[in-house]
Design a protein around this motif. Structure first.
Motif, PDB file in Angstrom:
ATOM      1  N   PHE A 102       0.992  -1.255   0.030  1.00 12.17           N
ATOM      2  CA  PHE A 102      -0.055   0.160   0.014  1.00 12.17           C
ATOM      3  C   PHE A 102       0.855   1.062  -0.059  1.00 12.17           C
ATOM      4  CE2 PHE A 102      -3.927  -1.846   2.363  1.00 12.17           C
ATOM      5  CZ  PHE A 102      -4.120  -2.584   0.940  1.00 12.17           C
ATOM      6  N   ASP A 103       0.800   2.160  -1.048  1.00 10.21           N
ATOM      7  CA  ASP A 103       1.411   3.400  -1.031  1.00 10.21           C
ATOM      8  C   ASP A 103       0.500   4.408  -0.073  1.00 10.21           C
ATOM      9  OD1 ASP A 103       2.318   5.988  -1.512  1.00 10.21           O
ATOM     10  OD2 ASP A 103       2.453   5.698  -3.917  1.00 10.21           O
ATOM     11  N   GLU A 104       1.184   4.600   1.104  1.00 14.24           N
ATOM     12  CA  GLU A 104       0.243   5.570   1.963  1.00 14.24           C
ATOM     13  C   GLU A 104       1.086   6.874   2.024  1.00 14.24           C
ATOM     14  OE1 GLU A 104      -1.920   4.848   4.846  1.00 14.24           O
ATOM     15  OE2 GLU A 104      -2.474   2.765   4.478  1.00 14.24           O
ATOM     16  N   ILE A 105       1.773   7.321   1.143  1.00 12.16           N
ATOM     17  CA  ILE A 105       2.662   8.612   1.053  1.00 12.16           C
ATOM     18  C   ILE A 105       1.633   9.693   1.210  1.00 12.16           C
ATOM     19  CG2 ILE A 105       4.105  10.065  -0.376  1.00 12.16           C
ATOM     20  CD1 ILE A 105       5.600   7.365  -1.493  1.00 12.16           C
ATOM     21  N   GLN A 106       0.155   9.667   0.413  1.00 10.06           N
ATOM     22  CA  GLN A 106      -0.348  10.817   0.692  1.00 10.06           C
ATOM     23  C   GLN A 106      -1.563  10.591   1.545  1.00 10.06           C
ATOM     24  OE1 GLN A 106      -1.841  13.155  -2.573  1.00 10.06           O
ATOM     25  NE2 GLN A 106       0.246  13.176  -3.550  1.00 10.06           N
ATOM     26  N   CYS A 107      -2.004   9.192   1.625  1.00  5.89           N
ATOM     27  CA  CYS A 107      -3.278   8.906   2.640  1.00  5.89           C
ATOM     28  C   CYS A 107      -2.935   8.522   3.933  1.00  5.89           C
ATOM     29  CB  CYS A 107      -4.299   7.905   1.848  1.00  5.89           C
ATOM     30  SG  CYS A 107      -3.506   6.155   1.554  1.00  5.89           S
ATOM     31  N   LEU A 115       5.961   5.130   2.787  1.00  6.27           N
ATOM     32  CA  LEU A 115       5.953   6.512   3.732  1.00  6.27           C
ATOM     33  C   LEU A 115       6.711   7.484   2.909  1.00  6.27           C
ATOM     34  CD1 LEU A 115       5.390   5.302   7.226  1.00  6.27           C
ATOM     35  CD2 LEU A 115       3.493   5.976   5.712  1.00  6.27           C
ATOM     36  N   ALA A 116       6.362   8.708   3.077  1.00  6.51           N
ATOM     37  CA  ALA A 116       7.186   9.917   2.655  1.00  6.51           C
ATOM     38  C   ALA A 116       7.029  11.264   2.972  1.00  6.51           C
ATOM     39  CB  ALA A 116       7.757   9.820   0.989  1.00  6.51           C
ATOM     40  N   LYS A 117       6.487  11.935   1.996  1.00  5.87           N
ATOM     41  CA  LYS A 117       6.415  13.656   2.360  1.00  5.87           C
ATOM     42  C   LYS A 117       6.104  14.127   3.636  1.00  5.87           C
ATOM     43  CE  LYS A 117       5.170  13.809  -2.555  1.00  5.87           C
ATOM     44  NZ  LYS A 117       4.251  12.850  -3.097  1.00  5.87           N
ATOM     45  N   PRO A 118       5.208  13.902   4.314  1.00  2.00           N
ATOM     46  CA  PRO A 118       4.884  14.431   5.654  1.00  2.00           C
ATOM     47  C   PRO A 118       5.682  13.468   6.575  1.00  2.00           C
ATOM     48  CG  PRO A 118       2.750  13.110   5.088  1.00  2.00           C
ATOM     49  CD  PRO A 118       3.908  12.839   3.982  1.00  2.00           C
TER      50      PRO A 118
HETATM   51  C1  LIG Z   1       5.221  11.769  -3.930  1.00  8.46           C
HETATM   52  C2  LIG Z   1       4.445  10.228  -4.018  1.00  8.46           C
HETATM   53  C3  LIG Z   1       5.336   9.498  -4.284  1.00  8.46           C
HETATM   54  C4  LIG Z   1       6.948   9.486  -4.603  1.00  8.46           C
HETATM   55  O1  LIG Z   1       7.512   9.696  -3.292  1.00  8.46           O
HETATM   56  P1  LIG Z   1       9.056  10.080  -3.523  1.00  8.46           P
HETATM   57  O2  LIG Z   1       9.636  10.023  -1.925  1.00  8.46           O
HETATM   58  O3  LIG Z   1       9.343  10.929  -4.129  1.00  8.46           O
HETATM   59  O4  LIG Z   1       9.835   8.840  -3.825  1.00  8.46           O
HETATM   60  C5  LIG Z   1       4.690   8.171  -4.393  1.00  8.46           C
HETATM   61  N1  LIG Z   1       3.367   7.830  -4.045  1.00  8.46           N
HETATM   62  C6  LIG Z   1       2.609   8.844  -3.721  1.00  8.46           C
HETATM   63  C7  LIG Z   1       1.121   8.781  -3.556  1.00  8.46           C
HETATM   64  C8  LIG Z   1       3.211  10.153  -3.624  1.00  8.46           C
HETATM   65  O5  LIG Z   1       2.443  11.200  -3.486  1.00  8.46           O
END
Ligand SMILES: *Cc1c(COP(=O)(O)O)cnc(C)c1O
Length: 194
Positions: free
Chosen positions: A23-28, A51-54
């Motif tokens: 699951f890509d939870e980077i935004q959610c 996980l990333a951005k925040p």
């Molecule tokens: C920004 C983003 C990514 C990429 O994240 P990185 O840390 O730049 O690799 C992947 N998935 C989603 C949903 C994002 O918003």
């Protein structure tokens, strides 16, 4: 919003065939939907989470969480990253995680998010410029008549920052600490623009 039944079915199929579910939870993730991770609201557990951005409050950091069986299959050096886990950003991330795990903050996002969704639907009824409202917590998308980019630039000219998500969807991601009063001001601008 992704269908919960679809996710449950996906988990059943991947389990049966021994396929990792990521699951890509980077935004959610990280409180955005009103729980620390969005998957908690679905009742489906993935094998890995990104996980990333925040994660480090805007400082560059990403992370991958995984179950023990997946971790056991990884060797040292299999997964590299330039800005993954320096001691400074890692200590910031620990603090961010601590703050985002606060039950009072998560409850604020759930309760205020429910209200926000209700208000967005009210605007949709009043203006007839919105085709669809979808989302949960503090992550919402509204499909608008005309292009989303036009709404975004008009909103910016009136003091409200929103984003696009594709050609026709305006993406609304308020700060998790935003109060009802602050959101009401933004909603007022959005309605005027629409
Ligand atoms: C920004 C983003 C990514 C990429 O994240 P990185 O840390 O730049 O690799 C992947 N998935 C989603 C949903 C994002 O918003």
């Amino acid at each position: 919003m992704i269908d919960h039944g679809f996710l449950r079915e996906l988990r059943a199929v991947t389990k049966e065939r021994n396929i990792a579910l990521i699951f890509d939870e980077i935004q959610c993730g990280l409180g955005r939907t009103g729980t620390l991770f969005a998957y908690e609201q679905v009742g489906v557990e993935p094998d890995m989470i990104t996980l990333a951005k925040p994660l480090a409050g805007g400082l560059p950091m990403g992370a991958v969480l995984m179950t023990e069986p997946i971790a056991a299959a990884m060797q040292y050096g299999d997964h590299g990253t330039t800005f993954g886990g320096g001691p400074f950003v890692a200590s910031v991330a620990l603090h961010v995680l601590d703050r985002l795990s606060d039950p009072a903050l998560l409850e604020h996002v759930r309760a205020t998010g429910t209200w926000l969704g209700h208000e967005l639907n009210e605007i949709a009824h009043r203006t007839s410029r919105i085709r669809q409202v979808r989302g949960t917590g503090f992550i919402w998308g509204i499909d608008v008549m005309g292009t989303a980019a036009h709404v975004v630039s008009e909103a910016m000219a009136h003091g409200l920052l929103v984003l696009t998500a594709g050609e026709y969807t305006v993406r609304i991601l308020p700060p998790l600490v935003a109060t009802k009063e602050e959101l009401a001001r933004g909603l007022h601008i959005l309605e005027e623009v629409l």
